[in-house]
Design an enzyme around this catalytic site. Structure first.
Site, mmCIF file in Angstrom:
data_model
loop_
_atom_site.group_PDB
_atom_site.id
_atom_site.type_symbol
_atom_site.label_atom_id
_atom_site.label_comp_id
_atom_site.label_asym_id
_atom_site.label_seq_id
_atom_site.Cartn_x
_atom_site.Cartn_y
_atom_site.Cartn_z
ATOM 1 N N HIS A 210 0.797 -1.231 0.000
ATOM 2 C CA HIS A 210 0.000 0.000 0.000
ATOM 3 C C HIS A 210 0.827 1.278 0.000
ATOM 4 O O HIS A 210 0.292 2.370 -0.136
ATOM 5 C CB HIS A 210 -0.971 0.028 1.185
ATOM 6 C CG HIS A 210 -0.297 0.340 2.495
ATOM 7 N ND1 HIS A 210 0.420 -0.592 3.177
ATOM 8 C CD2 HIS A 210 -0.232 1.476 3.216
ATOM 9 C CE1 HIS A 210 0.904 -0.050 4.281
ATOM 10 N NE2 HIS A 210 0.532 1.208 4.330
HETATM 11 C C1 UD1 Z 1 -2.330 5.434 5.993
HETATM 12 C C2 UD1 Z 1 -1.015 5.907 6.612
HETATM 13 C C3 UD1 Z 1 0.020 4.824 6.480
HETATM 14 C C4 UD1 Z 1 -0.463 3.530 7.065
HETATM 15 C C5 UD1 Z 1 -1.787 3.160 6.397
HETATM 16 C C6 UD1 Z 1 -2.353 1.887 6.942
HETATM 17 C C7 UD1 Z 1 -0.582 8.321 6.468
HETATM 18 C C8 UD1 Z 1 0.262 9.344 5.818
HETATM 19 N N1 UD1 Z 1 -0.508 7.094 5.931
HETATM 20 O O1 UD1 Z 1 -2.105 5.268 4.598
HETATM 21 O O2 UD1 Z 1 1.187 5.218 7.176
HETATM 22 O O3 UD1 Z 1 0.497 2.523 6.857
HETATM 23 O O4 UD1 Z 1 -2.709 4.221 6.606
HETATM 24 O O5 UD1 Z 1 -3.446 1.465 6.195
HETATM 25 O O6 UD1 Z 1 -1.256 8.610 7.418
HETATM 26 N N2 UD1 Z 1 -9.586 4.575 1.833
HETATM 27 C C9 UD1 Z 1 -10.774 3.891 1.830
HETATM 28 N N3 UD1 Z 1 -11.320 3.549 3.028
HETATM 29 C C10 UD1 Z 1 -10.751 3.860 4.217
HETATM 30 C C11 UD1 Z 1 -9.541 4.568 4.204
HETATM 31 C C12 UD1 Z 1 -8.953 4.910 3.013
HETATM 32 O O7 UD1 Z 1 -11.325 3.579 0.793
HETATM 33 O O8 UD1 Z 1 -11.309 3.511 5.277
HETATM 34 C C13 UD1 Z 1 -8.947 4.931 0.540
HETATM 35 C C14 UD1 Z 1 -9.225 6.341 0.138
HETATM 36 O O9 UD1 Z 1 -9.419 6.377 -1.232
HETATM 37 C C15 UD1 Z 1 -7.944 7.066 0.459
HETATM 38 C C16 UD1 Z 1 -6.884 5.977 0.303
HETATM 39 O O10 UD1 Z 1 -7.553 4.773 0.659
HETATM 40 O O11 UD1 Z 1 -7.728 8.157 -0.350
HETATM 41 C C17 UD1 Z 1 -5.692 6.164 1.145
HETATM 42 O O12 UD1 Z 1 -6.043 6.382 2.522
HETATM 43 P P1 UD1 Z 1 -5.171 7.350 3.470
HETATM 44 O O13 UD1 Z 1 -5.735 7.336 4.833
HETATM 45 O O14 UD1 Z 1 -4.964 8.661 2.812
HETATM 46 O O15 UD1 Z 1 -3.737 6.692 3.488
HETATM 47 P P2 UD1 Z 1 -3.306 5.169 3.566
HETATM 48 O O16 UD1 Z 1 -2.714 4.806 2.273
HETATM 49 O O17 UD1 Z 1 -4.382 4.315 4.121
#
Ligand code: UD1
Length: 367
Positions: A210
Site C-alpha cells: 500500500h
Molecule cells: C495510511 C497511513 C500509512 C499507514 C496506512 C495503513 C498516512 C500518511 N498514511 O495510509 O502510514 O500505513 O494508513 O493502512 O497517514 N480509503 C478507503 N477507506 C478507508 C480509508 C482509506 O477507501 O477507510 C482509501 C481512500 O481512497 C484514500 C486511500 O484509501 O484516499 C488512502 O487512505 P489514506 O488514509 O490517505 O492513506 P493510507 O494509504 O491508508
C-alpha cells in the site's frame, strides 16, 4: 488522569487496543478515545473495534480521505475544539500516520503533554510521509515510548532528552499475543480453500502492498506484481488489498496475475490467522515486519529501507527492495528451505502496554 487516546488509521487500532485495555485496569485513569476518521470503512476500521474489544470512540472527527495537507489540517482544526472541551491531562498518540502528527500539533499548541507510543523509528527516507510525521511528532512529544534500541539512538541524536525516552517493548505484539489463540479459530483458511483433507493449511504466501512508493506508479506496481506472479508459480499467494492499492490496480486494467489471489482487506483475526500459517510474507507494511518477526514467519520487505531495523538484524525480515530479480531470488531461497533464523526482540513479550501505563501513572503522581 484524563488521557485522550488518538486513533485514525487501521494500524493505530491494533496499537490502541492493548493500551485502552490496560488503562481500564486503573481507577485513577479516565481513558477517552478520539477517532479522527482517517480510516472509516467497515474493513479498515469497524471490524477492528468489534474483534479487539476497543470501546466506542467518545468522539469521531469523521475527517475521511483527502490530500495530506487537507487531511492533516482538518484533523488539526477539529481535534483542537475537542481538546478544549474535554481538557485532557495527557494526549496519547501512536504510530506515524497523519492523525498522529495532527493531534500532537494541536495538543502542543494548547500546552497539553503528549505521549508518543512507537517513537524514534527512522527510515531516513524523507520522501515517505510517515517519516515526516515521525520526526515532527517526536520533536514535540514529552514521553517517548520506544520499541527497540535503535530508536533511542535516533532520538538522542535529534536532541531529545534521554530521561524522556523509555524502552517499553511493542504494543502491536501485545495485541498479537493476546489475540493469536482466538485468531486460530478463524474460518479464513476454509473460506479461501487453503486447507487439506485433514483441515491443515496447505503451503501459501501472503502479500500486502500500500505504500505510495510501490503502488502510486503504474510501472512500479506492474513490475512488483509480475515478480510476485512468478513466486505464485510455487504456492498460492493471498493478497488482501488496501483500498488505495485496489484503486491503482483497477487503473492498471486487466493484467495477467492469475496466481495472485486478491481479496478485500481482512479483519484482524483472519489476517493474524493467515500470517501465522503462511510460508512466506511479502509486504511493504511496517507493522507486518514486526508481526512476522514475533511469529517467526519469513518476511520479505518490498522497500529499500526499514524504520524497524531490529526485524532484520534479529528477526525473520529481509529488506529486498523493489528489484524484481532480488524479490524472486529471495523468495525461492525461502521456499527451498533456506530460511533465515530469527529471534524475538527484547521486551516484545506482551507487556508493553502495562509498562507504558505504569510510567504514565508514576509521572502523573509526581506532578
Ligand atoms: C495510511 C497511513 C500509512 C499507514 C496506512 C495503513 C498516512 C500518511 N498514511 O495510509 O502510514 O500505513 O494508513 O493502512 O497517514 N480509503 C478507503 N477507506 C478507508 C480509508 C482509506 O477507501 O477507510 C482509501 C481512500 O481512497 C484514500 C486511500 O484509501 O484516499 C488512502 O487512505 P489514506 O488514509 O490517505 O492513506 P493510507 O494509504 O491508508
Amino acid at each position: 488522569m484524563k488521557i485522550a487516546n488518538i486513533v485514525g488509521a487501521r494500524p493505530n487500532l491494533v496499537k490502541i487496543a492493548p493500551l485502552m485495555r490496560e488503562m481500564k485496569n486503573h481507577a485513577e485513569i479516565q481513558p477517552l478515545l478520539i477517532h479522527t476518521g482517517q480510516h472509516y470503512d467497515e474493513q479498515m476500521s469497524d471490524v477492528f473495534f468489534r474483534q479487539m474489544g476497543i470501546p466506542e470512540p467518545d468522539v469521531n472527527l469523521e475527517v475521511g480521505s483527502g490530500s495530506h495537507a487537507w487531511q492533516t489540517a482538518e484533523i488539526l482544526k477539529r481535534v483542537e475544539t475537542v481538546f478544549i472541551e474535554l481538557k485532557p491531562d495527557l494526549v496519547l498518540v501512536v504510530g506515524d500516520v497523519n492523525s498522529t502528527i495532527a493531534a500532537s500539533l494541536a495538543a502542543s499548541k494548547l500546552g497539553l503533554p503528549i505521549a508518543h507510543v512507537e517513537a524514534g523509528l527512522r527510515s531516513f527516507d524523507r520522501t515517505m510521509p510517515e517519516e515526516i510525521n515521525r520526526v515532527l511528532t517526536d520533536a514535540i512529544a514529552d514521553y517517548l515510548f520506544v520499541t527497540e534500541e535503535d530508536a533511542i539512538e535516533n532520538l538522542v541524536r535529534e536532541g531529545r532528552p534521554r530521561e524522556r525516552i523509555y524502552l517499553v517493548g511493542n504494543v502491536m505484539i501485545d495485541a498479537l499475543k493476546q489475540f493469536l489463540p482466538i485468531a486460530q479459530k478463524s474460518k479464513i483458511g476454509r473460506e479461501l480453500g487453503l486447507l487439506d483433507e485433514k483441515d491443515s493449511f496447505r503451503p501459501f504466501g501472503v502479500l500486502t502492498l500500500h505504500r505510495p512508493s510501490n503502488v502510486d506508479s503504474a510501472d512500479q506496481l506492474r513490475k512488483l506484481m509480475d515478480a510476485i506472479e512468478e513466486v505464485g508459480a510455487q504456492l498460492p499467494i493471498i493478497f488482501p488489498a488496501h483500498p488505495r492499492t485496489q484503486q491503482k490496480l483497477a487503473q492498471l486494467g486487466s493484467q495477467n496475475h492469475s496466481r495472485i489471489r486478491m481479496v478485500a482487506p481482512l479483519g484482524y483475526l483472519d489476517f493474524v490467522c493467515l500470517l501465522s500459517h503462511s510460508k512466506i510474507v511479502l509486504t511493504d507494511s511496517g507493522g507486518i515486519q514486526e508481526e512476522t518477526t514475533a511469529l517467526g514467519v519469513p518476511c520479505l520487505t518490498l522497500r529499500e529501507n526499514t524504520e524497524r531495523p531490529v526485524t532484520a538484524t534479529e528477526g525473520t525480515n529481509q529488506i529486498v527492495g523493489q528489484d524484481p530479480q532480488k524479490i524472486t531470488r529471495a523468495a525461492h531461497e525461502i521456499l527451498s528451505g533456506k530460511v533465515k533464523a530469527g529471534r524475538v526482540p527484547h521486551l516484545w513479550d506482551g507487556k508493553a502496554a502495562e509498562r507504558i501505563v505504569d510510567i504514565l501513572l508514576r509521572e502523573f503522581r509526581k506532578r
